[in-house]
Design a protein around this motif. Structure first.
Motif, PDB file in Angstrom:
ATOM      1  N   ILE A   1       0.839  -1.199   0.000  1.00 37.20           N
ATOM      2  CA  ILE A   1       0.000   0.000   0.000  1.00 37.20           C
ATOM      3  C   ILE A   1       0.875   1.251   0.000  1.00 37.20           C
ATOM      4  CG2 ILE A   1      -1.676   1.322   1.355  1.00 37.20           C
ATOM      5  CD1 ILE A   1      -2.836  -1.332   2.312  1.00 37.20           C
ATOM      6  N   ALA A   2       1.942   1.240   0.792  1.00 32.97           N
ATOM      7  CA  ALA A   2       2.833   2.403   0.870  1.00 32.97           C
ATOM      8  C   ALA A   2       3.466   2.714  -0.478  1.00 32.97           C
ATOM      9  CB  ALA A   2       3.923   2.149   1.917  1.00 32.97           C
ATOM     10  N   VAL A   3       3.952   1.694  -1.186  1.00 27.00           N
ATOM     11  CA  VAL A   3       4.621   1.941  -2.456  1.00 27.00           C
ATOM     12  C   VAL A   3       3.640   2.444  -3.506  1.00 27.00           C
ATOM     13  CG1 VAL A   3       4.434  -0.364  -3.526  1.00 27.00           C
ATOM     14  CG2 VAL A   3       6.449   1.040  -3.958  1.00 27.00           C
ATOM     15  N   TYR A   4       2.416   1.930  -3.491  1.00 30.54           N
ATOM     16  CA  TYR A   4       1.438   2.386  -4.478  1.00 30.54           C
ATOM     17  C   TYR A   4       0.906   3.782  -4.152  1.00 30.54           C
ATOM     18  CZ  TYR A   4       1.190  -1.799  -7.343  1.00 30.54           C
ATOM     19  OH  TYR A   4       1.484  -2.817  -8.232  1.00 30.54           O
ATOM     20  N   VAL A   5       0.802   4.125  -2.880  1.00 32.44           N
ATOM     21  CA  VAL A   5       0.421   5.490  -2.515  1.00 32.44           C
ATOM     22  C   VAL A   5       1.485   6.475  -2.998  1.00 32.44           C
ATOM     23  CG1 VAL A   5       0.120   7.075  -0.572  1.00 32.44           C
ATOM     24  CG2 VAL A   5      -1.043   4.874  -0.569  1.00 32.44           C
ATOM     25  N   GLY A   6       2.755   6.119  -2.784  1.00 33.59           N
ATOM     26  CA  GLY A   6       3.831   6.975  -3.268  1.00 33.59           C
ATOM     27  C   GLY A   6       3.845   7.097  -4.774  1.00 33.59           C
ATOM     28  N   MET A   7       3.637   5.978  -5.457  1.00 31.17           N
ATOM     29  CA  MET A   7       3.584   5.998  -6.916  1.00 31.17           C
ATOM     30  C   MET A   7       2.418   6.848  -7.419  1.00 31.17           C
ATOM     31  SD  MET A   7       5.994   4.191  -8.461  1.00 31.17           S
ATOM     32  CE  MET A   7       7.298   3.022  -8.026  1.00 31.17           C
ATOM     33  N   LEU A   8       1.284   6.749  -6.737  1.00 34.21           N
ATOM     34  CA  LEU A   8       0.111   7.542  -7.103  1.00 34.21           C
ATOM     35  C   LEU A   8       0.393   9.034  -6.955  1.00 34.21           C
ATOM     36  CD1 LEU A   8      -2.910   8.080  -7.681  1.00 34.21           C
ATOM     37  CD2 LEU A   8      -3.362   7.573  -5.268  1.00 34.21           C
ATOM     38  N   ALA A   9       0.919   9.429  -5.800  1.00 32.24           N
ATOM     39  CA  ALA A   9       1.234  10.844  -5.574  1.00 32.24           C
ATOM     40  C   ALA A   9       2.275  11.340  -6.571  1.00 32.24           C
ATOM     41  CB  ALA A   9       1.737  11.045  -4.139  1.00 32.24           C
ATOM     42  N   GLY A  10       3.283  10.499  -6.863  1.00 34.36           N
ATOM     43  CA  GLY A  10       4.317  10.889  -7.809  1.00 34.36           C
ATOM     44  C   GLY A  10       3.780  11.070  -9.214  1.00 34.36           C
ATOM     45  N   ALA A  11       2.910  10.155  -9.656  1.00 37.34           N
ATOM     46  CA  ALA A  11       2.347  10.246 -10.998  1.00 37.34           C
ATOM     47  C   ALA A  11       1.534  11.527 -11.167  1.00 37.34           C
ATOM     48  CB  ALA A  11       1.475   9.020 -11.286  1.00 37.34           C
ATOM     49  N   ILE A  12       0.716  11.852 -10.165  1.00 38.24           N
ATOM     50  CA  ILE A  12      -0.105  13.054 -10.249  1.00 38.24           C
ATOM     51  C   ILE A  12       0.757  14.315 -10.166  1.00 38.24           C
ATOM     52  CG2 ILE A  12      -1.956  14.364  -9.159  1.00 38.24           C
ATOM     53  CD1 ILE A  12      -2.881  11.827 -10.585  1.00 38.24           C
ATOM     54  N   PHE A  13       1.681  14.346  -9.201  1.00 43.40           N
ATOM     55  CA  PHE A  13       2.502  15.541  -9.012  1.00 43.40           C
ATOM     56  C   PHE A  13       3.401  15.813 -10.217  1.00 43.40           C
ATOM     57  CE2 PHE A  13       6.553  17.476  -7.769  1.00 43.40           C
ATOM     58  CZ  PHE A  13       6.107  18.671  -7.204  1.00 43.40           C
ATOM     59  N   TRP A  14       4.185  14.809 -10.604  1.00 46.63           N
ATOM     60  CA  TRP A  14       5.114  15.010 -11.707  1.00 46.63           C
ATOM     61  C   TRP A  14       4.372  15.165 -13.040  1.00 46.63           C
ATOM     62  CZ3 TRP A  14       9.540  16.394  -9.861  1.00 46.63           C
ATOM     63  CH2 TRP A  14      10.047  15.824  -8.697  1.00 46.63           C
ATOM     64  N   GLY A  15       3.212  14.497 -13.162  1.00 45.88           N
ATOM     65  CA  GLY A  15       2.444  14.607 -14.394  1.00 45.88           C
ATOM     66  C   GLY A  15       1.922  16.007 -14.623  1.00 45.88           C
ATOM     67  N   PHE A  16       1.270  16.583 -13.605  1.00 43.75           N
ATOM     68  CA  PHE A  16       0.757  17.943 -13.758  1.00 43.75           C
ATOM     69  C   PHE A  16       1.892  18.954 -13.857  1.00 43.75           C
ATOM     70  CE2 PHE A  16      -3.253  16.105 -12.272  1.00 43.75           C
ATOM     71  CZ  PHE A  16      -4.168  16.775 -13.078  1.00 43.75           C
ATOM     72  N   SER A  17       2.962  18.745 -13.091  1.00 46.66           N
ATOM     73  CA  SER A  17       4.076  19.692 -13.146  1.00 46.66           C
ATOM     74  C   SER A  17       4.749  19.678 -14.512  1.00 46.66           C
ATOM     75  CB  SER A  17       5.102  19.373 -12.054  1.00 46.66           C
ATOM     76  OG  SER A  17       5.811  18.171 -12.335  1.00 46.66           O
ATOM     77  N   ALA A  18       4.692  18.545 -15.204  1.00 46.41           N
ATOM     78  CA  ALA A  18       5.298  18.466 -16.535  1.00 46.41           C
ATOM     79  C   ALA A  18       4.609  19.400 -17.510  1.00 46.41           C
ATOM     80  CB  ALA A  18       5.219  17.028 -17.055  1.00 46.41           C
ATOM     81  N   ASP A  19       3.303  19.595 -17.356  1.00 43.28           N
ATOM     82  CA  ASP A  19       2.566  20.496 -18.237  1.00 43.28           C
ATOM     83  C   ASP A  19       2.564  21.926 -17.743  1.00 43.28           C
ATOM     84  OD1 ASP A  19       1.900  18.542 -20.067  1.00 43.28           O
ATOM     85  OD2 ASP A  19      -0.029  18.075 -19.141  1.00 43.28           O
ATOM     86  N   ILE A  20       2.808  22.140 -16.434  1.00 44.56           N
ATOM     87  CA  ILE A  20       2.762  23.484 -15.873  1.00 44.56           C
ATOM     88  C   ILE A  20       4.165  24.092 -15.779  1.00 44.56           C
ATOM     89  CG2 ILE A  20       2.139  24.852 -13.844  1.00 44.56           C
ATOM     90  CD1 ILE A  20      -0.058  22.772 -13.282  1.00 44.56           C
ATOM     91  N   ILE A  21       5.099  23.347 -15.194  1.00 45.22           N
ATOM     92  CA  ILE A  21       6.470  23.834 -15.032  1.00 45.22           C
ATOM     93  C   ILE A  21       7.332  23.472 -16.238  1.00 45.22           C
ATOM     94  CG2 ILE A  21       8.544  23.727 -13.594  1.00 45.22           C
ATOM     95  CD1 ILE A  21       6.762  23.015 -11.236  1.00 45.22           C
ATOM     96  N   GLY A  22       7.190  22.249 -16.691  1.00 47.24           N
ATOM     97  CA  GLY A  22       8.004  21.786 -17.810  1.00 47.24           C
ATOM     98  C   GLY A  22       8.561  20.392 -17.561  1.00 47.24           C
ATOM     99  N   ARG A  23       9.023  19.761 -18.634  1.00 46.52           N
ATOM    100  CA  ARG A  23       9.529  18.396 -18.549  1.00 46.52           C
ATOM    101  C   ARG A  23      10.910  18.320 -17.892  1.00 46.52           C
ATOM    102  NH1 ARG A  23       4.626  18.700 -20.879  1.00 46.52           N
ATOM    103  NH2 ARG A  23       4.420  17.796 -22.967  1.00 46.52           N
ATOM    104  N   ARG A  24      11.705  19.346 -18.086  1.00 45.79           N
ATOM    105  CA  ARG A  24      13.117  19.296 -17.692  1.00 45.79           C
ATOM    106  C   ARG A  24      13.294  19.121 -16.181  1.00 45.79           C
ATOM    107  NH1 ARG A  24      17.423  24.282 -18.470  1.00 45.79           N
ATOM    108  NH2 ARG A  24      19.286  23.151 -17.830  1.00 45.79           N
ATOM    109  N   PHE A  25      12.498  19.844 -15.394  1.00 45.91           N
ATOM    110  CA  PHE A  25      12.651  19.806 -13.932  1.00 45.91           C
ATOM    111  C   PHE A  25      12.483  18.387 -13.400  1.00 45.91           C
ATOM    112  CE2 PHE A  25      10.553  19.920  -9.737  1.00 45.91           C
ATOM    113  CZ  PHE A  25      11.566  20.512  -8.988  1.00 45.91           C
ATOM    114  N   ALA A  26      11.397  17.725 -13.788  1.00 46.83           N
ATOM    115  CA  ALA A  26      11.144  16.369 -13.297  1.00 46.83           C
ATOM    116  C   ALA A  26      12.199  15.395 -13.804  1.00 46.83           C
ATOM    117  CB  ALA A  26       9.756  15.909 -13.728  1.00 46.83           C
TER     118      ALA A  26
END
Length: 515
Positions: free
Chosen positions: A112-137
């Protein structure tokens, strides 16, 4: 390892057919217009001005062709695939030994812990890729994962271990979102099949996890909860330490082998036409390739709606919730895109439930029916485990070749075949091989059918849904009767549904250019 010299021959070979296939009547880059964009996958599904600019950028990328830079991106983005599978698999590998030491009340807590982290990472890095940019992530995510992977090995309790695994997975969880996006947005159209092949790195990550387990667990593990202590149960900790060091090396290679610039398609989507032209011309100059794109041609297309509405600057956009809504709405701008987005997300939901459930229920079910799992020796057990994970590397290789051939009906046909074969095969190596045909193709198909301005968001939600189902499977595995055959039949039925959904996808990227 000198990636530039080792990949030179491949880059030249992949470009040979480009010059010969372009006839004298083909329009030059300077003569192209949006009316020539019928081969672009989403040409009629996005903002007309943006579509015109993407057509020009696609022409420029095709004009430059496949270079050593693309080969380096194939490897460096592949590192993210490998780390994602490495972190997911390590927690399941070491869970048994950690339970002996900590004796927790909830056995699937680490899952459960690893999938919660993966879930948060996918959402955070995914939205940031379109807002901040691909390079940062791209530059940061693996480093974040490596730090917490090392720290996880020093955990003094079950809860602390779960926390650091969650944080490690948060760093790794954005890579499946970013890796395909970054690689795709630099790829020439005739080389897009490499996106499917890149999923072979996923299997490589599983192999590395299996090798680390083989190296440490047989010799540094306790066998009885009553006598298990930190001192006689260091093997699982060594696995985490070694894995963290491995991920750290990969994170350093990412920022030293190539200094990634923002992708031209992201820059154009943000209205930064001059920067997009500079990136493409720099790439062409570095590898002595032609590139006739100009800022004048892009500006002649006009200003897109996106450019007009974001003139107030990046700072205001970062603190606005409307930015998230904008990118979500961009995935449903037409009926066809809405159907495509819904079906792609539904596919990720299905595979996110079927694959973990299979892994949770099959071993217990077979054991209850008298099946034998290897030898009594831990050495033999983990050796066979590493060998089995090797099979997962070659599924995406076959999938890449299938995607490139019209005989298998492109991406959709490859996914149908992969899902149907997985449903019918019962041996572990065969399952690992065939499932990765479907999985690898879905990973490639997903970014191809999303518009570039919203690709990170679409990818992030898709992977996020997958992780939610991973959490569900862990809860089901803890609470349900694992000796009944019903969950196995449910998994088979889910693969049938996945094949049907793949056949219903409205877009086929084979022979088409992504936006």
């Amino acid at each position: 390892m000198d990636l530039e010299s080792s990949a030179g021959g491949l880059a030249e070979a992949m470009d040979k057919d480009k010059a010969t296939s372009k006839g004298p009547s083909s329009p030059s880059l300077g003569e192209r217009s949006i009316d020539h964009g019928e081969n672009d996958l989403l040409g009629g599904e996005v903002d007309r001005v943006l579509a015109a600019k993407m057509l020009i950028v696609n022409d420029a990328i095709d004009e430059i062709g496949f270079t050593r830079h693309h080969w380096k991106l194939f490897c460096l983005n592949g590192f993210g695939y490998a780390v994602d599978s490495l972190i997911l698999l390590i927690q399941s590998i070491i869970s048994g030994q950690a339970r002996l030491e900590f004796q927790p009340s909830y056995a699937t807590g680490l899952t459960i812990a690893v999938y919660v982290g993966m879930l948060a990472g996918a959402i955070f890095w995914g939205f940031s890729a379109d807002i901040i940019g691909r390079r940062f992530a791209f530059n940061v995510s693996l480093f974040v994962s490596s730090v917490f992977t090392v720290v996880a090995g020093a955990s003094p309790s079950w809860i602390t271990l779960g926390l650091f695994i969650c944080l490690s997975a948060f760093g790794a969880g954005g890579n499946l979102v970013l890796d395909t996006t970054v690689f795709l947005e630099y790829l020439p159209s005739k080389n897009q099949w490499l996106l499917t092949l890149m999923a072979a790195w996923w299997g490589l990550g599983q192999l590395v996890a299996g090798l680390f387990a083989w190296a440490f667990l047989p010799n540094y593990s306790c066998s009885d909860a009553a006598t298990c202590t930190r001192e006689n149960n260091q093997g699982w900790r060594y696995v985490w330490f070694t894995s963290g060091a491995f991920v750290f090396v990969l994170s350093v290679l990412r920022i030293t082998i190539v200094r990634l610039q923002e992708t031209p398609k992201f820059l154009v989507a943000e209205g930064k036409d001059a920067e997009a032209v500079r990136v493409l011309q720099d790439l062409a100059t570095r590898y002595n390739r032609p590139c006739s794109i100009s800022i004048e041609r892009l500006e002649a297309c006009g200003a897109s709606h996106r450019h007009e509405t974001t003139a107030t600057g990046m700072t205001k956009r970062l603190i606005s919730s409307k930015e998230v809504v904008y990118h979500l709405q961009g995935l449903f701008t037409t009926k066809k895109m809405a159907i495509s987005t819904t079906l792609v997300w539904f596919s990720w939901l299905l595979i996110g439930l079927a694959y973990p459930l299979y892994n949770v229920f099959l071993p217990t079910y077979l054991a209850s029916r008298g099946a034998s799992f290897g030898q009594a020796s831990d050495y033999i057990t983990w050796r066979n485990y590493a060998i089995n994970n090797t099979c997962g590397i070659f599924g995406p290789v076959l999938a890449g070749l299938m995607c490139r051939s019209p005989w298998f009906w492109g991406r959709r046909g490859t996914m149908i075949i992969g899902a149907m074969i997985t449903m019918n095969l019962g041996f572990t190596c065969a399952i690992s091989f065939c499932l990765n045909i479907y999985y690898g193709t879905l990973y490639a198909y997903t970014p191809e059918v999303f518009p570039s301005g919203h690709r990170g968001t679409g990818n992030g939600v898709a992977i996020g849904l997958n992780r939610i189902m991973g959490i569900v499977s862990a809860v089901v595995g803890e609470a349900a009767d694992t000796t009944t055959p019903v969950p196995i039949f449910i998994c088979a039925a889910l693969y049938i549904v996945m094949a049907i959904v793949a056949g219903a996808f409205p877009f086929e990227p084979y022979g088409r250019r992504s936006s």
